[in-house]
Design a protein around this motif. Structure first.
Motif, PDB file in Angstrom:
ATOM      1  N   GLU A 179       0.842  -1.197   0.000  1.00 47.81           N
ATOM      2  CA  GLU A 179       0.000   0.000   0.000  1.00 47.81           C
ATOM      3  C   GLU A 179       0.869   1.236   0.000  1.00 47.81           C
ATOM      4  O   GLU A 179       1.759   1.365   0.838  1.00 47.81           O
TER       5      GLU A 179
ATOM      6  N   THR B 268     -11.546  -1.994  -5.022  1.00 50.08           N
ATOM      7  CA  THR B 268     -12.427  -2.802  -4.172  1.00 50.08           C
ATOM      8  C   THR B 268     -11.973  -4.257  -4.058  1.00 50.08           C
ATOM      9  O   THR B 268     -12.169  -4.860  -2.999  1.00 50.08           O
TER      10      THR B 268
ATOM     11  N   TYR C  60     -10.074  -7.546   3.917  1.00 50.59           N
ATOM     12  CA  TYR C  60     -11.135  -7.762   4.907  1.00 50.59           C
ATOM     13  C   TYR C  60     -11.374  -9.255   5.106  1.00 50.59           C
ATOM     14  O   TYR C  60     -11.449  -9.743   6.237  1.00 50.59           O
TER      15      TYR C  60
ATOM     16  N   ALA D 126     -11.674   2.322   4.176  1.00 50.90           N
ATOM     17  CA  ALA D 126     -11.871   1.476   3.000  1.00 50.90           C
ATOM     18  C   ALA D 126     -13.348   1.152   2.838  1.00 50.90           C
ATOM     19  O   ALA D 126     -14.138   1.304   3.778  1.00 50.90           O
ATOM     20  N   THR D 127     -13.721   0.699   1.655  1.00 47.99           N
ATOM     21  CA  THR D 127     -15.113   0.348   1.374  1.00 47.99           C
ATOM     22  C   THR D 127     -15.167  -1.013   0.702  1.00 47.99           C
ATOM     23  O   THR D 127     -14.448  -1.256  -0.277  1.00 47.99           O
TER      24      THR D 127
ATOM     25  N   CYS E 183      -9.627  -4.129  -1.168  1.00 47.73           N
ATOM     26  CA  CYS E 183     -10.378  -3.917   0.080  1.00 47.73           C
ATOM     27  C   CYS E 183     -11.068  -5.203   0.519  1.00 47.73           C
ATOM     28  O   CYS E 183     -11.078  -5.539   1.710  1.00 47.73           O
ATOM     29  N   ASP E 184     -11.634  -5.922  -0.432  1.00 49.66           N
ATOM     30  CA  ASP E 184     -12.349  -7.155  -0.099  1.00 49.66           C
ATOM     31  C   ASP E 184     -11.400  -8.258   0.352  1.00 49.66           C
ATOM     32  O   ASP E 184     -11.676  -8.988   1.300  1.00 49.66           O
TER      33      ASP E 184
ATOM     34  N   PHE F 142      -6.783   2.050  -1.758  1.00 50.83           N
ATOM     35  CA  PHE F 142      -8.126   1.657  -1.340  1.00 50.83           C
ATOM     36  C   PHE F 142      -9.209   2.045  -2.340  1.00 50.83           C
ATOM     37  O   PHE F 142     -10.391   1.900  -2.063  1.00 50.83           O
TER      38      PHE F 142
END
Length: 205
Positions: A117, A126, A133, A190-191, A129-130, A123
């Motif tokens: 990163e 996606t 997570y 993050a989303t 991010c996924d 971020f």
């Protein structure tokens, strides 16, 4: 009468030119990681492996920050770490069951996932991010290089929180007392996308 020689005006096929340019751009974007690393330092590219069980770290990376990620990966390889690239996964991002396979492969590594990163732009991806997570929920360790050498202790452990902080001040107020000397003033929001759980698509963390 005598015939005339007429110079024909050649009109370029703009559609063909656009297709050629698009092809070159796509080839550059999707150039395999190992090919890019060979150009940077061919002596260490052999330490990039496809078998996660032979790797110290699985990589979490994105083409959004390709140049930064490549440099960090080379620093790790030069320190003697073996790395498994996400492009070793069959089908790649969005392929059949890729996220589950990414998590299962990451579990096979020695130290978990290396998060390449380089700032907030990371971020915007996606899939990244996924996968982060999903990995944290599976109990996989996440590490971020925070300097030029992990061997000299220049790294951070990455934490994932379902709590959404409103600001850096809010983050510091909660996390500094909780983490003590391990606290680092680095925080990103993050989303989630639809890869981890379609029902959580758009959920911040």
């Amino acid at each position: 009468g005598a015939g005339k020689t007429v110079a024909a005006k050649v009109v370029p096929n703009m559609s063909s030119i656009a297709s050629a340019i698009s092809g070159e751009i796509n080839a550059a974007i999707h150039e395999p990681l190992i090919e890019r690393l060979r150009k940077i330092n061919p002596k260490v590219a052999h330490l990039l492996v496809n078998d996660a069980s032979q790797a110290d770290f699985m990589l979490s990376r994105t083409n959004i920050q390709k140049d930064f990620a490549d440099k960090m990966a080379v620093l790790m390889l030069e320190d003697g770490f073996t790395l498994c690239a996400d492009n070793s996964l069959e089908g790649g991002w969005g392929g059949p069951d890729w996220l589950r396979k990414y998590v299962e492969d990451s579990k096979k590594t020695r130290f978990g996932i290396l998060v390449l990163e380089g700032g907030i732009g990371f971020f915007e991806s996606t899939p990244c991010c996924d996968e982060l997570y999903a990995a944290k929920k599976a109990g996989i360790n996440l590490t971020r290089l925070n300097g030029a050498s992990m061997m000299s202790g220049q790294y951070l452990w990455v934490e994932i929180s379902d709590r959404v902080f409103d600001s850096m001040d809010d983050f510091e107020r909660v996390m500094k007392p909780e983490r003590g000397h391990q606290y680092t003033p680095i925080w990103f929001k993050a989303t989630l996308g639809a890869f981890y759980d379609p029902a959580l698509n758009g959920t911040p963390y």
